[in-house]
Design a protein around this motif. Structure first.
Motif: not given
Length: 325
Positions: A224-225, A227-228
């Motif tokens: 997630s990090e 992709r962020e």
């Protein structure tokens, strides 16, 4: 000759008289004294002089602790099982006069008393209790016999069951029962061990699942990090390109078109069902677009203004090419 015989006889009689009146009592013994057949006193260990022709020694009593063997006898228990039992009794005379004059044949009397009480106590118990509760039997016998021999001046120190012999068939049945009980305990112990092992394995699997879940959670957080950050980079790139478009740079529009074009073509090439990939005829025109985009990025990265760039001439190919995969 006769003159010497009379003094000699008198001397012998005097010696006999002295021996009869002087008594030595050894240690561990007590003698009773009788006067004309009646008890008068008890002599303690040591030397004593009796009254001649009046006092005599009545009974010689052993005051030391003695061991009395109770003969073996058959006793029927409460559950109708015949067992052979014998015992030993430790006794000590505390009062010589009572032991001498209160009972006739003291040892025989104590033996009979022990046998009868042994039958009474063992007969009131079941076989299993008789075999497992010898201390209780000894205590009950001691209390009963000691109370009965108290008037005789005798102290019962202790009673011990020496041997208990059940019938042969009962012994064999007990052996089989003991074997079955031990096998049962072995099975229970093995089952408990297997239970503990299964619990340990389940606990290990639980901990492994927790750790795997923690790992997936951490991986998802990292993804997630990533992709962020990728989205942030894409947003910045989009902002740069939007700024270039607002200033009239055609290459910025070509950047988006070329990006989608290349992504679509890449997906087509990675398809597992694709045996043949058809390359479009104007695929070579992407070179000019990419060159324009590179120039755009270089300009935005240096902080300068973006000038309109003339479009790159496209080279038309009469027919599309075909690439085998």
């Amino acid at each position: 000759m006769a003159s010497y015989l009379v003094p000699l006889v008198l001397l012998v009689l005097a010696l006999l008289l002295v021996i009869s009146v002087i008594k030595i009592v050894p240690q561990g013994r007590e003698f009773t004294v009788e006067r004309f057949g009646r008890y008068t006193r008890t002599l303690k260990p040591g030397i004593t002089i009796l009254m001649p022709f009046v006092e005599t020694i009545g009974r010689k009593v052993n005051m030391m602790e003695q061991v009395l063997d109770v003969p073996q006898q058959e006793v029927i228990t409460k559950d109708n099982v015949s067992v052979k039992v014998d015992a030993i009794v430790f006794i000590q005379v505390m009062d010589a006069a009572q032991a001498a004059y209160k009972v006739d044949n003291l040892m025989y009397a104590i033996t009979q008393l022990a046998q009868t009480n042994l039958r009474t106590v063992v007969g009131s118990m079941e076989l299993d209790e008789v075999l497992s509760q010898r201390d209780q039997i000894n205590t009950r016998l001691l209390s009963t016999i000691d109370h009965a021999t108290g008037p005789w001046g005798v102290k019962i120190a202790r009673i011990e069951i020496k041997d208990l012999t059940p019938p042969a068939d009962i012994t064999n049945a007990m052996a089989r029962q003991m074997k079955a009980e031990r096998e049962r305990r072995a099975v229970i112990t093995e089952a408990e061990g297997e239970k503990q092992a299964q619990i340990a394995r389940a606990e290990g699997q639980k901990q492994a699942a927790i750790l795997q879940a923690e790992g997936r959670k951490e991986a998802a957080f990292r993804d997630s990090e990533a992709r962020e950050r990728e989205a942030e980079a894409e947003a910045k790139a989009t902002a740069f390109v939007s700024e270039a478009i607002s200033k009239g740079d055609v290459n910025a529009i070509n950047y988006f078109i070329a990006q989608k074009y290349v992504e679509a073509f890449g997906d087509l090439a990675r398809s597992p069902n694709a045996k043949t990939v058809i390359v479009p005829a104007d695929f070579a025109g992407l070179t000019g677009t990419v060159a324009g985009v590179a120039e755009l990025i270089k300009t935005l990265g240096s902080g300068g203004s973006v000038a309109p760039t003339p479009p790159v001439p496209r080279t038309n190919t009469p027919t599309g090419g075909v690439k085998k995969v």
